[in-house]
Design an enzyme around this catalytic site. Structure first.
Site, mmCIF file in Angstrom:
data_model
loop_
_atom_site.group_PDB
_atom_site.id
_atom_site.type_symbol
_atom_site.label_atom_id
_atom_site.label_comp_id
_atom_site.label_asym_id
_atom_site.label_seq_id
_atom_site.Cartn_x
_atom_site.Cartn_y
_atom_site.Cartn_z
ATOM 1 N N ASP A 295 -13.373 3.125 -33.005
ATOM 2 C CA ASP A 295 -12.488 2.554 -34.039
ATOM 3 C C ASP A 295 -11.644 1.408 -33.461
ATOM 4 O OD1 ASP A 295 -11.306 4.567 -32.422
ATOM 5 O OD2 ASP A 295 -9.539 4.567 -33.709
ATOM 6 N N GLU A 296 -11.263 0.506 -34.348
ATOM 7 C CA GLU A 296 -10.269 -0.526 -34.058
ATOM 8 C C GLU A 296 -10.529 -1.279 -32.758
ATOM 9 O OE1 GLU A 296 -6.277 1.081 -36.164
ATOM 10 O OE2 GLU A 296 -6.892 2.274 -34.428
ATOM 11 N N CYS A 297 -11.783 -1.687 -32.559
ATOM 12 C CA CYS A 297 -12.128 -2.413 -31.323
ATOM 13 C C CYS A 297 -11.897 -3.903 -31.534
ATOM 14 C CB CYS A 297 -13.560 -2.100 -30.929
ATOM 15 S SG CYS A 297 -13.746 -0.359 -30.540
#
Ligand code: ACM
Length: 503
Positions: A295-297
């Protein structure tokens, strides 16, 4: 009177069951002994009654737990159970120990926990019950604030009362690495040394983790470990310079920003790191799943992200586990067949979340639904709450966490492709297990019911098919059990709590 609402419950109108001194727990069949011993402990905690567990034919007034292939409701062998409460005695029947254990949880809710006075009676009922989804989960973020083994066991004790059967442990993040990895010892020595707001840090040794997994398994809870990659990795990056894109280890991080860290992707050292951590955690984990985040890379290029998560998922599959990833991982084609996605967008999907979630189904996998605006239990209940976040369209009151359905979020994603539901609690702002519990209870009761109880009738309007007032009255009955267990909970205004409850 039970949460989650059972599939079938009939008040027989017959004379009630009376728990008399000398009543015993009768066990028969594979696994019944262990379930009986847990019931013994739970009745001692809930209402200070000590019952012997015996392998004998039942006598008048006993509680019988019977496990056999032909027990339990037809067609629901995995976790279904039947429960009869009558003057002659109580009988729980199931095809599996898990089913019997869920029957025990229902029985606990039927037995009054306010039991100073004798005799203790239970209304005569007949139940046949089974879950809608195989996966009913809670997630505890032990990376931002660390929670020791005793806290996690206490949390497991609290979630099983609601028939939640998976505990996802978010073990690594920017603020901390919380599981010992023998081949990369600095991960915990350095990366585990602190946490959010400069908190004390900590980590699970291999023995701690084994102990937790075994404690959970006895209670029919599967631990789902998460190693979040390639973002959310500052603690690992601070521990090993060679994992960084520029080869320089950053300082430890104790704030609450996201999206700033990334492993050095496309590099043999990082590949070896991922292989090692996945192999070690897989070897300690008897459950089928290993979650690799994704997530949220925001600091990893789109191409590098896709190549990295495909490779990491492949390493999970090679280690014998089913990869699980947050829905963003659905951007990467070619994930191992059966990879599971975890949807954390909103009840109305934003950006490409719906498409990304569906990609897991096209790859032969399924999806766990954790819509952040209703299932994220670190979101504040009310404006102005001192603990919790509000980014996910908060506040989220109890009613909001109840009035939704996982099969009405992503068009094309119905029950057949939904593994289940999960309520995560992120701990940037939450430092103690009591604070965790006050955020989680009673809202986890709502998510647990959505995961267990029958789907609402097929109408466009979920709200008209979920009876919140009925739910709130059943939640009220949980208060005495939470008080007996020592579980903290929020006395939300929507529930008519009993006057004398202490919390
Ligand atoms: C998430 O909330 N970043 C999965």
């Amino acid at each position: 009177m039970v949460v989650p609402r059972p599939a079938q419950l009939e008040n027989t109108g017959d004379a009630p069951f009376t728990l008399l001194p000398g009543a015993r727990i009768i066990v028969a069949g594979p696994g019944a002994d262990a379930v009986g011993r847990l019931l013994r402990v739970e009745l001692a905690t809930d209402c200070r009654r000590e019952l012997a567990v015996v392998h004998e034919p039942p006598a008048f007034g006993d509680i019988a737990i019977v496990i056999a292939d032909d027990e339990g409701p037809a067609g629901h062998p995995a976790e279904g159970y039947t429960l009869e409460v009558a003057a002659e005695g109580v009988r729980i029947g199931a095809a599996t120990a898990a089913g019997a254990f869920w029957g025990v949880q229902t029985l606990r809710q039927l037995v009054p926990a306010e039991c100073e006075g004798d005799p203790l009676t239970v209304e005569a009922v007949r139940l046949a019950d089974h879950p809608r989804f195989a996966y009913r989960g809670a997630m505890l973020d032990v990376a931002r604030h660390f929670f020791p083994v005793a806290d996690v066991k206490r949390f497991i004790d609290a979630i099983v009362l609601l028939k939640v059967n998976h505990l996802h442990l978010h073990l690594t993040d920017d603020q901390g690495w919380r599981i010992e990895i023998a081949s990369w010892p600095e991960l915990t020595r350095i990366g585990g040394s602190t946490g959010s707001d400069g908190s004390h840090g900590g980590f699970y040794t291999v023995d701690d983790y084994r102990d937790l997994v075994a404690y959970a398994a006895e209670r029919h809870v599967t631990i789902v470990p998460e190693l979040d990659m390639p973002g959310h990795t500052n603690a690992a990056l601070a521990s090993y310079p060679e994992l960084n894109p520029d080869g320089v280890a950053p300082a430890l991080y104790t704030g609450s920003r996201v999206g700033f860290s990334t492993l050095r992707t496309g590099d043999p050292v990082t590949d070896g790191f991922v292989r090692d951590v996945v192999r070690e955690v897989a070897a300690l984990t008897p459950g089928p799943y290993l979650h690799i985040g994704g997530d949220e890379c925001l600091s990893t290029s789109a191409t590098d992200f896709e190549t990295f998560v495909r490779r990491a998922a492949e390493l999970v599959a090679e280690a014998g586990k089913i990869p699980v990833g947050w829905h963003e991982m659905g951007r990467a084609g070619g994930l191992p067949e059966g990879t599971v996605g975890q949807y954390w967008s909103f009840r109305t999907p934003r950006d490409d979340a719906a498409e990304e979630a569906l990609a897991f189904v096209r790859g032969g996998g399924a999806v766990i639904m954790s819509p952040a605006d209703v299932a994220y239990l670190d979101i504040v209940y009310e404006e102005g709450d001192p603990i919790g976040q509000d980014w996910a369209d908060g506040p989220t009151d109890l009613r909001s966490s109840y009035e939704w359905d996982p099969a009405r979020i992503v068009p094309g994603l119905g029950d057949a492709h939904i593994l289940g539901v999960e309520a995560p609690v992120w701990t940037e702002t939450i430092a103690t297990i009591e604070e965790v519990e006050r955020m989680v209870f009673p809202r986890l009761a709502a998510v647990a019911e959505i995961g267990w109880s029958e789907a609402p009738a097929d109408t466009a309007d979920v709200l008209s098919t979920r009876d919140f007032e009925d739910f709130a009255h059943r939640v009220e009955r949980l208060a005495e059990h939470w008080d007996a267990l020592g579980t903290a909970y929020r006395r939300v205004a929507e529930v008519p709590w009993p006057e004398d409850a202490t919390r």
